[in-house]
Design an enzyme around this catalytic site. Structure first.
Site: not given
Lengths: 342, 338
Positions: A65, A201-202
């Site tokens: 990512h 993603e986070e």
């Protein structure tokens, strides 16, 4: 290790989830000579197809990512302070008195009430994010609004250093993974392979699933910069993985149970080829595998990680030897998976 | 408009100078004071530039402290982590995850240990400074080639410009004050002075003010003006009145000379210098406390530089306040009614 300049460029770039543009630009430029075809999806994932010597028996997707944790401005006070909330998981413990960059260019600092003015209890506690504010030097709301608007992003101030085999840098989670993918893409590959650089993603793995929907992989290897807890004050049993001990191989985390055969084979390859690797000794964290292994009809997955201390803070730390091991181990494993040997 | 005071601030904030290790910072201050008639340096006391009539009755001491808060390495453990304690009042909350500069045989960067959110459990309590550790990412044998017990470390952050006239970085407490008094000396250096002016960048304020104490004794001033940072309003505080950019804070306290405080106020009005007042009950918590009782006693005034985030690597000051403090000091030195 060679090419630390590339990792430096990746770490210094700003790419808070939802605004990964600067990182994506570096990656698009870097993959140009190697990718047979490149697609940028509606959410901003980069999907790049790399030709190998043979057509793959099993369609393999590699994924890392591009985004990093950071902050989003949600209010501007009358005195010109920027209120914010975290994008992704950030402990308030690492925020007090920190230097940040707003919009990738405006320097600011996160205010910290002077220690002299606090009572005993206050001195020992982290300040919750909603009570913090960024000071960019503006004296009024109007002055701040000349350069910042509500909804703008901020990140930890860029930092990178590679000295004596140790790397320290902002956003090693997951520029370390992006770096491994880019290094692999430059190699002569045995089989056609798909490289995905994902977004968001986070904040709960929102990008990679949409990329997997497009790619329809049979199998996927996710490259991460993962939690190394081998630090002062933490029992070795709780360290999860050790920096400098090679690639961390996951059997399970909070979103995925990994393919048993892939897991075992990765560790076996490490032994056979003398590539340093270690099993991750906890089921902690989660990553893009969670949405990739359930995309469409499902895909077999494994996560290989570069052990990184201090992720989700101003600067993380890893070993060059771990980066190198991860490039080698991934290279060997992808050949067996894409070749249909597993 | 504030380019010289900005330059001074950048140059002065650059070198390391935790209490007891101020040599590099003293050397930089001495260089910036080289326009004075005489410059004296002393590792225990600091750097002094002397201007004007040496045998004048009126001997004015200008003081600001050159030291900065930091950490001292107390131990290196088997894994190579550095254990520390504070030298001056370090805010423990600013440490976890922070990038630190360690001054060993070489200058190296480390990170203060902290677990990521994925592995953290428990409360939001932050360990005391001496329970936190610095990670250089090296095994003990390598660490010991560079770092020894007793070496120093700081949360370094070079000065950077924010919007307007504001600057941020480490050690503005009180290198910002040093910039003010050196700038004041620049403003009067070409004047015919009928007094003696001694510009002191003093050591060890953060651990008790030993530098100012011994230097004041040696220099024998008849009056003194100190510049140190003080609290400006900022989020999370209450009861503060001074604002960043609001001008010099003129100190009023039982331990300060009331006539000097009043005269500073009058001079600010006469010269159109914005000012604000800082009222304290007894001691001021600055070098004034020891300067005032040197030898047979010294009349002492305090000009505070408004600051946010004191004792962190995110200290913020306003260059306009600094230039205005320098102007007010210059007006005080040249005051015909003195």
């Amino acid at each position: 290790m060679k090419n630390m300049e590339l990792l430096e460029k990746l770490c210094l770039a700003t790419g808070v989830s939802g605004e990964e543009d600067a990182v994506r630009d570096i990656i698009l430029e870097e993959i140009k000579p190697y990718a047979e075809r490149v697609e940028v999806t509606p959410l901003g994932n980069v999907i790049a197809w790399r030709k190998g010597r043979n057509r793959a028996e099993k369609k393999l997707m590699l994924c890392a990512h591009m985004d990093e944790v950071g902050f989003i401005i949600n209010n501007i006070t009358g005195e010109g302070f920027l209120k914010f909330t975290a994008v992704g998981s950030v402990r308030p413990e690492v925020l007090t008195g920190r230097s940040v960059l707003v919009n990738g260019k405006i320097p600011g600092v996160i205010c910290a009430k002077p220690v002299h003015l606090m009572d005993g209890g206050e001195r020992e506690k982290a300040v919750p994010v909603d009570q913090l504010a960024i000071d960019i030097g503006a004296s009024t709301k109007e002055e701040a609004e000349q350069v910042v608007a509500i909804g703008d992003n901020a990140c930890f101030v860029p930092f990178f250093e590679a000295v004596g085999g140790t790397v320290k840098g902002k956003a090693l989670d997951d520029r370390a993974g992006c770096f491994v993918l880019l290094e692999l893409m430059k190699e002569e590959l045995e089989y056609d392979t798909c490289f995905v650089f994902s977004v968001q993603e986070e904040i709960g793995m929102r990008g990679a699933g949409t990329a997997a929907y497009v790619v329809e992989p049979d199998a996927a290897i996710i490259l991460e910069g993962t939690t190394a807890g081998d630090i002062a004050g933490v029992s070795p049993l709780e360290s999860v993985c050790k920096m400098g001990s090679g690639t961390a191989v996951s059997f399970m985390d909070r979103s995925t149970i990994y393919d048993r055969a892939f897991f075992k084979r990765a560790l076996a390859i490490g032994k056979e080829k003398e590539i340093p690797c270690q099993p991750k000794t906890a089921s902690a964290g989660m990553n893009d595998a969670g949405v990739i292994h359930t995309a469409k009809g499902g895909a077999r997955t494994l996560t290989l990680s570069v052990p990184c201390r201090y992720i989700h803070g101003p600067a993380a730390m890893t070993a060059e030897s771990d980066l190198e091991a991860t490039v080698r181990l991934t290279g060997a494993l992808m050949e067996e998976i894409a070749g249909g040997k597993l | 408009m504030y380019s010289e005071v900005e330059r001074l601030t950048r140059v002065l904030c650059e070198p390391h100078g935790t209490p007891g290790c101020e040599e590099e910072a003293i050397a930089v201050a001495a260089k910036e004071l080289s326009f004075c008639d005489e410059v004296i340096t002393n590792p225990l006391g600091g750097a002094v530039g002397i201007l004007g009539k040496r045998d004048a009755k009126r001997r004015i001491l200008l003081d600001a402290h050159i030291d900065q808060i930091g950490m001292v390495i107390t131990n290196i453990d088997d894994e190579g982590f550095l254990h520390v304690t504070q030298v001056g009042g370090v805010d423990r909350r600013t440490m976890p995850g922070s990038i630190v500069t360690v001054f060993g045989k070489e200058t190296v960067h480390g990170i203060v240990c902290v677990l990521p959110p994925h592995l953290a459990h428990g409360d939001d309590k932050i360990d005391a400074v001496d329970r936190q550790a610095i990670d250089l990412g090296m095994p003990k044998e390598e660490v010991e080639k560079i770092v020894s017990i007793g070496d120093r470390a700081v949360l370094a952050n070079p000065i950077k410009k924010l919007m307007g006239n504001r600057v941020s970085g480490t050690a503005l407490d009180d290198r910002g004050g040093c910039a003010c008094i050196i700038r004041a000396a620049q403003l009067i250096k070409d004047q015919e002075l009928d007094c003696c002016v001694m510009v002191l960048c003093s050591t060890r304020e953060e651990v008790g003010g030993q530098g100012a104490r011994i230097s004041t004794y040696s220099l024998e001033p008849t009056e003194a003006l100190a510049v140190d940072v003080s609290f400006a309003t900022q989020p999370g505080t209450s009861g503060l009145t001074a604002t960043l950019g609001g001008g010099p804070m003129i100190g009023y306290s039982a331990s300060l000379d009331r006539k000097m405080s009043k005269r500073l106020m009058e001079l600010a009005k006469e010269h159109d210098i914005p000012y604000q007042l800082e009222v304290m009950g007894g001691r001021t918590g600055t070098n004034c406390d020891s300067i005032g009782i040197s030898r047979g006693g010294v009349r002492t005034g305090l000009l505070s530089l408004p600051q946010r985030n004191m004792h962190t690597s995110a200290e913020v000051c306003d260059l306009a306040d600094m230039e205005n403090i320098a102007k007010l000091i210059a007006a005080y030195i040249l005051d015909k009614e003195a």
